[in-house]
Scaffold this active site. Structure first.
Site, PDB file in Angstrom:
ATOM      1  N   CYS A 226       6.010  13.515  -6.258  1.00  0.00           N
ATOM      2  CA  CYS A 226       5.601  14.888  -6.506  1.00  0.00           C
ATOM      3  C   CYS A 226       4.837  14.893  -7.820  1.00  0.00           C
ATOM      4  CB  CYS A 226       6.809  15.797  -6.631  1.00  0.00           C
ATOM      5  SG  CYS A 226       7.985  15.564  -5.303  1.00  0.00           S
TER       6      CYS A 226
ATOM      7  N   ARG B 130      -1.840  13.289  -4.446  1.00  0.00           N
ATOM      8  CA  ARG B 130      -0.614  12.497  -4.299  1.00  0.00           C
ATOM      9  C   ARG B 130       0.201  12.937  -3.099  1.00  0.00           C
ATOM     10  NH1 ARG B 130       1.048  10.413  -9.372  1.00  0.00           N
ATOM     11  NH2 ARG B 130       3.184  10.569  -8.659  1.00  0.00           N
TER      12      ARG B 130
ATOM     13  N   TRP C 264       6.283  16.785  -2.747  1.00  0.00           N
ATOM     14  CA  TRP C 264       6.242  15.923  -1.567  1.00  0.00           C
ATOM     15  C   TRP C 264       7.715  15.772  -1.223  1.00  0.00           C
ATOM     16  CZ3 TRP C 264       2.961  13.093   1.609  1.00  0.00           C
ATOM     17  CH2 TRP C 264       3.515  12.013   2.287  1.00  0.00           C
TER      18      TRP C 264
ATOM     19  N   ASN D 268      10.781  15.427 -10.254  1.00  0.00           N
ATOM     20  CA  ASN D 268      10.334  14.369  -9.343  1.00  0.00           C
ATOM     21  C   ASN D 268      11.452  13.360  -9.255  1.00  0.00           C
ATOM     22  OD1 ASN D 268       7.861  15.547  -9.340  1.00  0.00           O
ATOM     23  ND2 ASN D 268       6.854  13.993 -10.596  1.00  0.00           N
ATOM     24  N   GLY D 269      11.673  12.777  -8.073  1.00  0.00           N
ATOM     25  CA  GLY D 269      12.705  11.745  -7.952  1.00  0.00           C
ATOM     26  C   GLY D 269      13.799  12.191  -7.002  1.00  0.00           C
TER      27      GLY D 269
ATOM     28  N   GLU E   5      -0.314  -7.415  12.866  1.00  0.00           N
ATOM     29  CA  GLU E   5      -0.597  -6.497  11.770  1.00  0.00           C
ATOM     30  C   GLU E   5      -1.699  -7.055  10.849  1.00  0.00           C
ATOM     31  OE1 GLU E   5      -0.061  -3.517  11.201  1.00  0.00           O
ATOM     32  OE2 GLU E   5      -0.261  -3.220   9.048  1.00  0.00           O
TER      33      GLU E   5
ATOM     34  N   LYS F  82      -5.214  -5.136  10.164  1.00  0.00           N
ATOM     35  CA  LYS F  82      -5.699  -4.788   8.819  1.00  0.00           C
ATOM     36  C   LYS F  82      -7.139  -5.259   8.653  1.00  0.00           C
ATOM     37  CE  LYS F  82      -3.524  -2.395   7.838  1.00  0.00           C
ATOM     38  NZ  LYS F  82      -2.446  -1.805   8.481  1.00  0.00           N
TER      39      LYS F  82
ATOM     40  N   GLU G 241      -9.578  -3.153  10.816  1.00  0.00           N
ATOM     41  CA  GLU G 241      -9.702  -1.774  10.344  1.00  0.00           C
ATOM     42  C   GLU G 241     -10.642  -1.624   9.157  1.00  0.00           C
ATOM     43  OE1 GLU G 241      -5.645   0.787  10.695  1.00  0.00           O
ATOM     44  OE2 GLU G 241      -5.454  -1.054   9.548  1.00  0.00           O
TER      45      GLU G 241
ATOM     46  N   HIS H 247      -2.854 -20.586  26.108  1.00  0.00           N
ATOM     47  CA  HIS H 247      -3.179 -19.952  27.386  1.00  0.00           C
ATOM     48  C   HIS H 247      -4.437 -19.109  27.278  1.00  0.00           C
ATOM     49  CE1 HIS H 247       0.623 -21.389  28.899  1.00  0.00           C
ATOM     50  NE2 HIS H 247       1.205 -20.907  27.802  1.00  0.00           N
TER      51      HIS H 247
ATOM     52  N   LYS I 140      -6.442   9.005   9.030  1.00  0.00           N
ATOM     53  CA  LYS I 140      -5.106   8.683   8.526  1.00  0.00           C
ATOM     54  C   LYS I 140      -4.037   9.179   9.480  1.00  0.00           C
ATOM     55  CE  LYS I 140      -2.183   7.082   5.635  1.00  0.00           C
ATOM     56  NZ  LYS I 140      -1.995   5.626   5.853  1.00  0.00           N
TER      57      LYS I 140
HETATM   58  C1  G6P Z   1      -3.737   5.774  12.540  1.00  0.00           C
HETATM   59  C2  G6P Z   1      -3.763   5.100  11.193  1.00  0.00           C
HETATM   60  C3  G6P Z   1      -2.878   3.851  11.205  1.00  0.00           C
HETATM   61  C4  G6P Z   1      -1.480   4.212  11.653  1.00  0.00           C
HETATM   62  C5  G6P Z   1      -1.473   4.947  12.984  1.00  0.00           C
HETATM   63  C6  G6P Z   1      -0.114   5.545  13.297  1.00  0.00           C
HETATM   64  O1  G6P Z   1      -4.381   4.970  13.472  1.00  0.00           O
HETATM   65  O2  G6P Z   1      -5.095   4.739  10.850  1.00  0.00           O
HETATM   66  O3  G6P Z   1      -2.840   3.279   9.906  1.00  0.00           O
HETATM   67  O4  G6P Z   1      -0.709   3.055  11.753  1.00  0.00           O
HETATM   68  O5  G6P Z   1      -2.383   6.039  12.962  1.00  0.00           O
HETATM   69  O6  G6P Z   1       0.151   6.540  12.360  1.00  0.00           O
HETATM   70  P1  G6P Z   1       1.588   7.061  11.994  1.00  0.00           P
HETATM   71  O7  G6P Z   1       1.339   8.112  10.955  1.00  0.00           O
HETATM   72  O8  G6P Z   1       2.157   7.653  13.251  1.00  0.00           O
HETATM   73  O9  G6P Z   1       2.391   5.926  11.507  1.00  0.00           O
END
Ligand code: G6P
Length: 612
Positions: A2, A27, A74, A100-101, A485, A489, A492, A508, A607
């Site tokens: 926060c 933030r 937050w 905050n915390g 993953e 990354k 993306e 295979h 996002k």
């Molecule tokens: C989008 C984001 C990814 C994320 C996915 C699922 O594709 O770009 O980074 O993993 O959504 O999002 P979530 O908020 O449900 O984890």
């Protein structure tokens, strides 16, 4: 997570506080509020949602006051609404506080305060602190504010960055810190407190950083910093040279790098207060399922999208190995439309950083409609998914701004490990095994720190991959999802084609692609399938492939085989993904930066995907 800002001086506080909050908005926020001291009373304004809504309310009210505190929240406790928004006040409205915390012993303190006659208005942990300070400060000829704050803080467990104002000392702000950032910013006949310099940069560049255990007493013309023993300290004034953007990113070039580097702390926050070493298990405040309910579960379905789905795959391996509950992982978008078979003995776990992903939300609704029990592993408190499920585990990883998920992923793995512990210990997992996992989890943040200290080595390796057209990522067991993953990354953020595969499946299909132009990243820590993956590495080398291997510290055996090595410390097999994914996050980051890509906002991605 926060944001806090406070002002005391000769100007009207409200516009300065709102402006400060706007700089903290990046933030993450779900509600905001301001407290102003005017004419011997405290005026409080709070709204759910964006700072703009608060600004509108203040514009209508024309508040006055030259001392005030403000907060953008937050949520970690309680749904994000106006009542739970900060500032919080004591019973008599003498003082107001922003925090905050997390106060870990809030439950016990709240019960004791209620017994002593205090009335609580919100569900937050923070309000407890307002009432504790009240007991020392507000009655009779109570103690000075600074002493009262110090007296209250010794009673709480957890983390805080706080700012407090009181009608009894109308031009004073008392601020204190343990684990949550806080600074005093020095102006001309006016001073500020803030959780982050970006909130005050427009007014001054001279700041004093408050350290853990210290308390600051801030007035328009002076400030004092006291240590734990209430002894005044002389602290250096720092002159900030950063621009606003750099400050918001904590000095890092991108949010993604900041979030990667933050992982020791985001994991500490995920673990905080949840491990029970003696019992070898974990506890959660919000599962809303009794041990009896949990014992009725015969099958688990984990669902999510993207990175969250990858975390789910690791969860599947953990649940089956340690809790011995049959587990499947489903893409939320597939699960929702395929007439899934679930009943009240099935636990459907939705994983989502944002808590807003449309497919994950719909999958959980579908599961609920069919009578399954539902849980969410969510980062954003009060998000749509968090509200849809019966209960869940908040990740407490803090706002994730970079579109490519990093710190949420490691927090998801750790949350899954703790849930596995809980379910396993209710079944056949022995107390000794449970304790071993608890101890390994507790050590994890420190090991993550060690891996991240090696970022320069990863940057060096990235230099050699800048022109690759394709990269193959291979792993086995717990590290097969890490291969997926790592490839995700890279795709993306650097737009290089990458594929993740189970290492043995390579023969295979993907093996046909291997030549000296396609680098192969092996995720090969020394775990139960180590020998198997060594054979796979040999197969790649035999075909002229270039191997980059993520290995356990001191693994000299692989040194000869791999062209480049990145080492990670040893931990339990199930927790290796938390360490092995770190170099892969960094690798993708450094490659993307060198290729001139927009790391924090890659093309075509969002996002939070709130459409199907
Ligand atoms: C989008 C984001 C990814 C994320 C996915 C699922 O594709 O770009 O980074 O993993 O959504 O999002 P979530 O908020 O449900 O984890």
């Amino acid at each position: 997570m926060c944001g806090i800002v406070g002002y005391t001086g000769h100007r009207q506080a409200a516009p300065l506080l709102v402006e400060g909050l706007k700089h903290l908005e990046y933030r993450g926020y779900d509600s905001a509020g301001v407290a102003l001291i005017a004419d011997g009373r405290i005026d409080i304004f709070k709204t759910a949602g964006k700072i703009a809504a608060l600004e509108k309310e203040l514009a209508g009210a024309h508040p006055t006051g030259r001392t005030g505190i403000a907060h953008t929240r937050w949520a970690t406790h309680g749904v994000p609404n106006t009542i739970n928004a900060h500032p919080h006040t004591d019973c008599g409205g003498t003082l107001a506080l922003v925090h905050n915390g997390i106060i870990e012993n809030a439950g016990v303190l709240r019960a004791a305060l209620s017994r002593r006659g205090h009335t609580f208005r919100s569900e937050t942990d923070t309000e407890v602190l307002a009432h504790l300070i009240e007991e020392l400060h507000s009655k009779g000829d109570g103690r000075p504010l600074v002493e009262s704050v110090a007296g209250a803080l010794v009673q709480i467990e957890g983390t805080y960055g706080i700012a407090v104002v009181s009608t009894r000392e109308p031009d004073t702000i008392v601020a204190a810190r343990r684990g949550s950032p806080l600074l005093v910013a020095i102006g001309n006949e006016e001073n500020f407190v803030a959780s982050d310099a970006s909130a005050v940069l427009a007014h001054t560049r001279s700041v004093v950083y408050i350290d853990d255990g210290e308390i600051a007493v801030v007035r328009p013309r002076d400030y004092r910093i006291l240590d734990v023993g209430a002894v005044e300290k002389h602290k250096a004034v720092t002159h900030l040279e950063w621009d606003l953007g750099t400050i918001e990113r904590g000095g890092y070039a991108h949010f993604m790098l900041k979030e990667i580097m933050e992982q020791p702390n985001s994991l500490r926050d995920t673990l905080r207060g949840r491990l029970l070493e003696e019992e070898g298990t974990a506890r959660f405040g919000g599962l809303n399922l009794t041990d009896e309910d949990l014992l009725k579960i015969r099958r688990i379905v984990i669902t999510g999208c993207g990175t969250s789905w990858h975390a789910g795959l690791i969860g599947e391996y953990m649940m089956e190995e340690l809790a011995r509950i049959p587990t499947e992982v489903e893409y939320a978008s597939e699960f929702r439309y395929r007439n899934p078979i679930v009943d009240d003995h099935t636990l459907v776990i939705g994983i989502s950083q944002s808590g807003e992903t449309a497919d994950t939300l719909a999958a959980l609704r579908e599961a609920k409609r069919r009578g399954a029990r539902t849980l969410g592993l969510i980062n954003v408190v009060g998000s749509s998914i968090a509200r849809e499920v019966e209960g869940g585990i908040y990740l407490h990883a803090g706002p994730e701004i970079g579109v490519a998920s990093t710190k949420a992923f490691t927090s998801q793995i750790v949350a899954l490990a703790m849930l596995t512990l809980k379910l396993g210990r209710l079944r056949s997992l022995s107390i000794l095994q449970g304790r071993e996992v608890v101890r390994a989890l507790a050590r994890l943040p420190e090991l993550v720190e060690r891996v991240l200290q090696n970022a320069a080595a990863v940057e060096h390796i990235a230099e050699r991959l800048l022109r690759a057209g394709n990269v193959l990522y291979l792993g086995r067991g717990y590290n097969f999802p890490v291969a997926l993953e790592g490839a995700l990354k890279l795709k993306e953020i650097s737009y290089i084609h990458a594929e993740g595969y189970p290492a043995a499946e390579m023969k295979h299909g993907p093996i046909a692609l291997i030549d000296d132009l396609m680098p192969v990243v092996f995720v090969a820590p020394r775990d139960a399938v180590y020998q198997k993956i060594v054979s796979n590495i040999e197969e790649v080398k035999a075909r002229g492939g270039r191997v980059i291997a993520v290995v356990t510290e001191g693994d000299t055996g692989l040194a000869k085989l791999a062209d480049q090595r990145i080492e990670v410390p040893e931990t339990l097999d199930l927790l290796t993904p938390v360490l092995t994914v770190l170099p892969l996050q960094l690798l993708a980051y450094y490659i993307a930066v060198r290729r001139g890509c927009n790391v924090d906002q890659p093309r075509n991605l969002a996002k939070s995907v709130t459409v199907e």
